[in-house]
Design an enzyme around this catalytic site. Structure first.
Site, PDB file in Angstrom:
ATOM      1  N   HIS A   1      -8.303  -7.909   4.006  1.00 54.67           N
ATOM      2  CA  HIS A   1      -7.496  -6.767   4.144  1.00 54.67           C
ATOM      3  C   HIS A   1      -7.841  -6.348   5.396  1.00 54.67           C
ATOM      4  O   HIS A   1      -8.701  -5.459   5.598  1.00 54.67           O
ATOM      5  CB  HIS A   1      -7.672  -5.902   2.968  1.00 54.67           C
TER       6      HIS A   1
ATOM      7  N   CYS B   1      -3.418 -10.842   1.966  1.00 56.38           N
ATOM      8  CA  CYS B   1      -4.033 -11.028   0.673  1.00 56.38           C
ATOM      9  C   CYS B   1      -2.792 -12.030  -0.230  1.00 56.38           C
ATOM     10  O   CYS B   1      -2.637 -13.206   0.421  1.00 56.38           O
ATOM     11  CB  CYS B   1      -4.294  -9.938  -0.004  1.00 56.38           C
TER      12      CYS B   1
ATOM     13  N   GLU C   1      -6.375  -3.806   6.950  1.00 52.82           N
ATOM     14  CA  GLU C   1      -6.061  -2.318   6.840  1.00 52.82           C
ATOM     15  C   GLU C   1      -7.224  -1.571   6.287  1.00 52.82           C
ATOM     16  O   GLU C   1      -7.258  -0.487   6.350  1.00 52.82           O
ATOM     17  CB  GLU C   1      -4.909  -2.139   6.076  1.00 52.82           C
TER      18      GLU C   1
END
Length: 253
Positions: free
Chosen positions: A221, A100, A223
């Site tokens: 993202h 990001c 994750e």
């Protein structure tokens, strides 16, 4: 869009073998990066936190999960002395994964407003990748862009070894990834060789990930992207371990 991000812990990596590389995590305190920590450890890697610029040069691989505003990120990096250390690390083509803002700060500047809300001169970044980060046009689409979207690969990368689809557009079947952002990096003739994937959001194409040599970063993202994101992080770290990360090649149009 509208589907909740999957927990990184839902993916069984299938190996308890001890990894050789320790991940240096640059968490500058702007937000909660627990999900990034969980993603890294669930892939079998240990983490050491970077708390001083001197640790950057000692790192085997750095993951920088930038969160918050561009202005606050660069302010902290400069105040703590991380900016020059990072520039040196990146200039030496050492393994790096930005997430990001960790991608956006690689660019020359951003038009994001400063902390007081005033629009002034572009905010300078690390200056590794040519180009300016700009805001989505709110008159043409919903801003911020929040939710799942597909990517189109422009390079083959060892970091993508476990991500579904060898090339071209991936969507569904675990290929979509999760975005939360109001600003984006346009693809230009100056930075196109950096572009690993591109994404289109309501008619606007932009850089969704970059890689050149051992320097890699994503606007999405990983994750928060379920199995696809975990597979990306796993592929990135295993590529660092086996020394193949920089072995990218363009995908013909």
């Amino acid at each position: 869009e509208g589907k909740a991000p999957l927990s990184p812990l839902t993916l069984n990596m299938g190996s308890d073998a001890k990894k050789k590389v320790t991940v240096s995590l640059l968490d500058y305190g702007a937000g909660n990066v627990r999900s990034v920590r969980n993603a890294i450890t669930s892939c079998g890697y240990e983490i050491v936190d970077i708390t001083h610029p001197s640790q950057i040069d000692d790192a085997s691989v750095i993951i920088f999960p930038g969160v918050g505003s561009y202005h606050s990120a660069m302010d902290v990096l400069k105040r703590e002395g991380y900016d020059d250390a990072l520039r040196g690390y990146l200039a030496a083509d050492r393994p790096y994964l930005g997430i990001c803002l960790g991608m956006q700060t690689l660019f020359e500047s951003s038009e994001e407003t400063n902390e007081a809300g005033h629009v002034g001169d572009p905010l300078p970044g690390l200056g590794v990748i040519p180009g300016r980060v700009v805001k989505f046009d709110e008159t043409k689409r919903s801003v911020p862009h929040i939710g799942w979207n597909g990517v189109v690969r422009l390079q083959d990368s060892p970091a993508m070894r476990y991500v579904s689809g060898a090339s071209g557009e991936s969507s569904g079947g675990g290929g979509e990834v999760y975005f939360v952002h109001s600003y984006y990096a346009p693809i230009t003739s100056e930075n196109e060789k950096w572009v690993l994937t591109r994404t289109t959001y309501e008619g606007q194409e932009y850089v969704s990930s970059v890689q050149r040599g051992n320097v890699c970063a994503t606007q999405f993202h990983p994750e928060k992207s379920g199995a696809a994101g975990l597979n990306f992080i796993r592929g990135f770290l295993e590529s660092v371990e086996d020394g193949t990360l920089s072995n990218t090649k363009p995908i013909p149009n």
